[in-house]
Scaffold this motif. Structure first.
Motif, PDB file in Angstrom:
ATOM      1  N   LEU A  89      13.164   2.620   9.328  1.00 55.86           N
ATOM      2  CA  LEU A  89      11.931   2.014   8.847  1.00 55.86           C
ATOM      3  C   LEU A  89      11.792   2.308   7.359  1.00 55.86           C
ATOM      4  N   LEU A  90      11.133   1.409   6.655  1.00 57.11           N
ATOM      5  CA  LEU A  90      10.832   1.603   5.237  1.00 57.11           C
ATOM      6  C   LEU A  90       9.315   1.683   5.087  1.00 57.11           C
ATOM      7  N   LEU A  91       8.824   2.844   4.658  1.00 59.19           N
ATOM      8  CA  LEU A  91       7.394   3.035   4.414  1.00 59.19           C
ATOM      9  C   LEU A  91       7.168   2.889   2.914  1.00 59.19           C
ATOM     10  N   ARG A  92       6.346   1.897   2.533  1.00 59.01           N
ATOM     11  CA  ARG A  92       6.066   1.651   1.113  1.00 59.01           C
ATOM     12  C   ARG A  92       4.600   1.989   0.845  1.00 59.01           C
ATOM     13  N   TYR A  93       4.352   2.734  -0.226  1.00 63.11           N
ATOM     14  CA  TYR A  93       2.977   3.126  -0.584  1.00 63.11           C
ATOM     15  C   TYR A  93       2.946   3.581  -2.034  1.00 63.11           C
ATOM     16  N   GLN A  94       1.734   3.740  -2.548  1.00 62.45           N
ATOM     17  CA  GLN A  94       1.531   4.308  -3.890  1.00 62.45           C
ATOM     18  C   GLN A  94       0.416   5.342  -3.805  1.00 62.45           C
ATOM     19  N   CYS A 130      -2.392   7.899  -5.288  1.00 59.24           N
ATOM     20  CA  CYS A 130      -3.244   8.060  -6.471  1.00 59.24           C
ATOM     21  C   CYS A 130      -4.193   9.220  -6.235  1.00 59.24           C
ATOM     22  N   ASP A 131      -4.560   9.907  -7.332  1.00 67.58           N
ATOM     23  CA  ASP A 131      -5.669  10.848  -7.257  1.00 67.58           C
ATOM     24  C   ASP A 131      -6.728  10.383  -8.238  1.00 67.58           C
ATOM     25  N   ASP A 132      -7.702  11.237  -8.581  1.00 64.60           N
ATOM     26  CA  ASP A 132      -8.766  10.787  -9.465  1.00 64.60           C
ATOM     27  C   ASP A 132      -8.351  10.774 -10.921  1.00 64.60           C
ATOM     28  N   ARG A 133      -7.078  11.096 -11.206  1.00 62.48           N
ATOM     29  CA  ARG A 133      -6.604  11.150 -12.576  1.00 62.48           C
ATOM     30  C   ARG A 133      -5.476  10.180 -12.862  1.00 62.48           C
ATOM     31  N   ARG A 134      -4.642   9.909 -11.850  1.00 64.44           N
ATOM     32  CA  ARG A 134      -3.474   9.079 -12.097  1.00 64.44           C
ATOM     33  C   ARG A 134      -2.974   8.474 -10.803  1.00 64.44           C
ATOM     34  N   CYS A 135      -2.123   7.471 -10.953  1.00 60.78           N
ATOM     35  CA  CYS A 135      -1.371   6.900  -9.839  1.00 60.78           C
ATOM     36  C   CYS A 135       0.108   7.153 -10.087  1.00 60.78           C
ATOM     37  N   LEU A 136       0.788   7.666  -9.079  1.00 62.54           N
ATOM     38  CA  LEU A 136       2.234   7.812  -9.149  1.00 62.54           C
ATOM     39  C   LEU A 136       2.885   6.453  -8.890  1.00 62.54           C
ATOM     40  N   PRO A 137       4.158   6.289  -9.236  1.00 61.35           N
ATOM     41  CA  PRO A 137       4.788   4.971  -9.039  1.00 61.35           C
ATOM     42  C   PRO A 137       4.882   4.596  -7.562  1.00 61.35           C
ATOM     43  N   PRO A 138       4.825   3.304  -7.249  1.00 61.02           N
ATOM     44  CA  PRO A 138       5.043   2.884  -5.856  1.00 61.02           C
ATOM     45  C   PRO A 138       6.371   3.440  -5.332  1.00 61.02           C
ATOM     46  N   THR A 139       6.344   3.865  -4.092  1.00 63.97           N
ATOM     47  CA  THR A 139       7.458   4.625  -3.514  1.00 63.97           C
ATOM     48  C   THR A 139       7.858   4.041  -2.173  1.00 63.97           C
ATOM     49  N   THR A 140       9.149   4.111  -1.878  1.00 65.98           N
ATOM     50  CA  THR A 140       9.661   3.728  -0.571  1.00 65.98           C
ATOM     51  C   THR A 140      10.302   4.945   0.086  1.00 65.98           C
ATOM     52  N   VAL A 141       9.856   5.277   1.289  1.00 62.04           N
ATOM     53  CA  VAL A 141      10.413   6.395   2.060  1.00 62.04           C
ATOM     54  C   VAL A 141      11.177   5.818   3.245  1.00 62.04           C
ATOM     55  N   GLU A 142      12.416   6.255   3.410  1.00 61.98           N
ATOM     56  CA  GLU A 142      13.248   5.797   4.521  1.00 61.98           C
ATOM     57  C   GLU A 142      13.067   6.728   5.719  1.00 61.98           C
ATOM     58  N   ILE A 143      12.799   6.146   6.891  1.00 59.70           N
ATOM     59  CA  ILE A 143      12.602   6.920   8.119  1.00 59.70           C
ATOM     60  C   ILE A 143      13.668   6.478   9.119  1.00 59.70           C
TER      61      ILE A 143
END
Length: 753
Positions: free
Chosen positions: A727-732, A734-747
């Protein structure tokens, strides 16, 4: 020198500064600051008249017209003095030193700053604007010139004694700011005292602090933003101030962007110059307020201010210019103010009647027989009175606003100061990158990146030392502390916004500049940073710690170092930040109201150590990349059920999200945030079910925003191939200061039985 078209010119004709060039046709024998002028003063034993100003300074223009263009005054100046003109924006270290002299001698300051120096550069008399002749109790400029020339000739010892006394006071004023302590001051105590000072001067009806004139004072606003989550009173002062400023005449209701300050308590009548530093800093303030409180007006101000910067102050290369003038054709505010007749002519009777109560021109005129457009009441309140919604009211206003904007564009335009300053561009880069990340508006991040690329390529030629300014192909002096501090801050904001490489190139550039800052300007003995490198033509090396129109450079440097410690995990940055804060510990403890950005740095230091206690005692492992950090924020756990007769296997995917972080739900529109999704390249999926998320206040699209926080479970069915799939889990995250780059995690999926 003469030219047939323009007539006589003086030495300033060879300069690149727009402010100096404004004086190139004066009959005054002006010199730029430098060896030629200073050697002449010593050789001929003449005092120096130093005039410091900037291109959008209204009273600088007035004095130029009244005195410096007058042949009689110029003849007196040329006979008795060596006359030196300085652009304060090009030489901030000279501006700071000689503004200190003016404040010591007169108990106030301002521009133009008019200072009389001995040939040894020590000041003996100072003032700001002088009228050409005596009037209203003020000595005329010619009177001042004659009196000081006579004193230099007949009472030299008294003059020199006065100069030595002022120089000693300046040294104490500039150098006693740095009294190192064993450790940083108690952050909580300093913050409470600074907040109490703001409460004492807060205007609960109109927002802001103190009476007229009222300034935006971003250092106040950044501290209130830091404290708003823990102290309700800070949140209240912040909200009232930002609302009243946004509705006032200090904000350009037609073209966006903020003017320099308001001349009245109600923010209605501004001093009309527009500065890049105000708009870059306030862009960030309003973006962070939108994220904190979800105020739709804050989002509107961000978008309109960013549009103003792009339309009016962005160069073809992508860098940002410095400022726009307050006056046109000698009249302050002429471009922005409206008579009732002008409004009626553009809008027509019906349109004028509709807009008058909304934009504040239904009563008598209040600025030199004219109006400055403002919002007397909030848009939401006005909409409710009309039994409509805020968005619907804005839609009604917009065509009329465009008509006024188009009519205004036909007027003579204020002059634009088109020099590029590293520090002010750093403020704008931070504002654009932060706004683009938080709203989100990716185009703003792209504009910030383009400006940063220009600065790094042009103001660091061949990868050499950073320079302060650039105009018309010419570099200005080497960088000052604010250039490093604010440009590093902008690069760190770009890093937080991510990008194709996760923003790593911006982090690398920030590290390079922070190291260069330490080498050129650091004080290894006492901590902190000098304003400028040592030079023979500068009386003192000062350390800027007091907040003014912009946050103090040493305080911003400390915040940069704390951010570098947080994102790299390198303890050396924390140690240098602590040394910087310690350098001003006595000042912070004794006068926290004057150093609110240092107080903010103390708060950030405390929070960093609470969040990362190991950072203070041992160097951590090498910092994770943004992509690695993004993967660490979410811990997925797959629960796969046995297959039915048709081969489909129910599954649940539990996402444990680190505290303080959130993801965007699957149903989130792409222009709001990056939606969470489960996909697969080799397994079939059906019946995917995503939870709606928890509701949080938002200004975007004028409705609440839903987020994934803490723990969410995604469900569906899959049919895997005979060989193991994934499976490919895609998400981004964020906290109250910044957003990290969109990421794909392989399961990984187990092989089918």
């Amino acid at each position: 020198m003469t030219t047939a078209a323009e007539g006589p010119t003086n030495r300033l004709a060879g300069e690149s500064s727009p402010y100096l060039l404004l004086h190139r046709h004066n009959p005054v024998d002006w010199y730029p600051w430098g060896r030629e002028a200073l050697e002449r003063a010593r050789r001929e034993d003449r005092p120096i008249f130093l005039s410091v100003g900037y291109s959008t300074c209204y009273w600088c223009h007035v004095m130029e017209r009244e005195s410096f263009s007058d042949p009689e005054t110029a003849e007196l100046m040329n006979r008795e003095f060596v006359n030196v003109k300085v652009d304060r924006e090009e030489r901030p270290e000279l501006d700071e030193i000689y503004m200190a002299a003016t404040q010591i001698l007169t108990r106030h300051g301002g521009w133009p700053n008019s200072v009389f120096l001995t040939p040894e550069l020590e000041p003996f008399f100072a003032g700001t604007y002088f009228p050409p002749a005596d009037r209203s109790g003020l000595p005329g400029f010619r009177t001042v010139l004659r009196s000081l020339a006579e004193a230099w000739k007949t009472r030299r010892r008294d003059v020199q004694k006065q100069a030595a006394s002022v120089a000693a006071a300046m040294r104490r004023f500039l150098e006693e700011r740095t009294l190192p302590a064993a450790g940083p001051p108690a952050a909580g105590e300093a913050a409470e005292r600074a907040l109490a000072d703001l409460e004492r001067s807060f205007d609960p009806q109109w927002g802001g602090f103190g009476g007229a004139p009222k300034f935006p004072s971003p250092s106040n606003l950044f501290l209130l933003l830091e404290l708003a989550g823990e102290r309700p009173r800070a949140a209240e002062m912040l909200e009232v101030t930002l609302d009243r400023m946004a509705r006032g005449g200090i904000y350009d209701q037609l073209g966006g962007g903020f003017h320099r300050y308001a001349t009245d308590r109600e923010w209605k009548v501004p001093h009309f110059e527009k500065m890049l530093y105000d708009n870059g800093l306030l862009l960030e303030v309003y973006a962070r307020e939108w994220r904190r409180a979800g105020d739709p007006e804050a989002a509107r101000i961000v978008r309109e201010t960013a549009e103003y910067l792009g339309r009016e102050l962005t160069s073809p290369e992508g860098a940002l210019w410095s400022a726009q003038d307050a006056e046109t054709e000698g009249h302050e505010g002429a471009f922005y103010a409206w008579s009732r007749e002008q409004l009626d002519e553009v809008l027509g009777e019906e349109g004028s009647a509709f807009l008058a109560p909304l934009l504040g021109f239904e009563g008598p005129p209040f600025f030199e027989g004219a109006y400055v457009l403002h919002l007397p009441r909030p848009l939401a309140e006005q909409a409710a009175r009309r039994r409509t919604g805020r968005e619907a009211l804005l839609a009604e206003i917009e065509p009329l606003r465009r008509r006024l904007f188009a009519a205004r564009a036909e007027r003579p335009r204020p002059l634009t100061d088109d020099k590029v300053l590293a520090d002010w561009n750093g403020m704008a880069i931070a504002g654009l990158a932060t706004a683009g990340r938080l709203l989100p508006e990716p185009e703003l991040v792209e504009r910030a990146a383009r400006a940063a690329e220009f600065l790094l390529a042009t103001l660091r030629p061949a990868g050499g030392p950073l320079h302060h300014s650039w105009r018309d192909g010419r570099l200005g002096p080497r960088a000052f502390l604010p250039d490093y501090a604010f440009l590093v801050r902008g690069l760190l904001a770009l890093h937080a916004a991510g990008g194709p490489d996760g923003g790593e190139r911006w982090l690398a550039a920030a590290v390079e500049l922070a190291d260069e800052q330490r080498r050129r300007l650091g004080d290894p003995a006492a901590g902190g940073y000098f304003m400028a490198a040592e030079r023979p033509d500068v009386l003192f090396r000062s350390k800027e710690a007091l907040d003014g129109a912009v946050p103090a450079a040493n305080a911003v440097a400390a915040l940069d170092l704390l951010e570098l410690a947080a994102v790299t995990g390198e303890r050396r940055w924390l140690e240098e930040a602590e040394a910087t804060v310690r350098a001003f510990a006595a000042l912070t403890a004794g006068h926290p109201a004057a150093v609110k950005t240092l107080v903010l740095a103390g708060e950030r230091h405390r929070k960093l150590l609470e969040r990362r206690p190991g950072l203070a005692v041992a160097a951590p492992a090498p910092a994770a990349s943004p992509a690695e950090e993004a993967r660490a924020v979410v811990r997925p756990r797959l629960n796969l059920q046995p297959a039915g007769g048709d081969g489909w296997r129910p599954f649940s995917l539990e996402l444990a999200i680190e505290p303080g972080w959130h993801l965007y739900p699957h149903a989130t529109p792409p222009d709001v945030g990056f939606p969470t999704a489960v996909e697969s390249e080799d397994a079939e999926l059906r019946g995917l079910s995503y939870p709606p998320g928890v509701e949080r206040r938002s200004a975007y699209l004028d409705r609440p925003l839903r987020l994934y926080e803490d723990r969410v479970v995604l469900r569906g069915e899959l049919r895997a191939p005979p060989a193991a799939g994934r499976l490919l889990l895609r998400y981004q995250p964020c906290d109250d200061r910044r957003c990290l780059p969109p990421t794909t995690v392989e399961i990984d999926l187990p092989e089918s039985p």
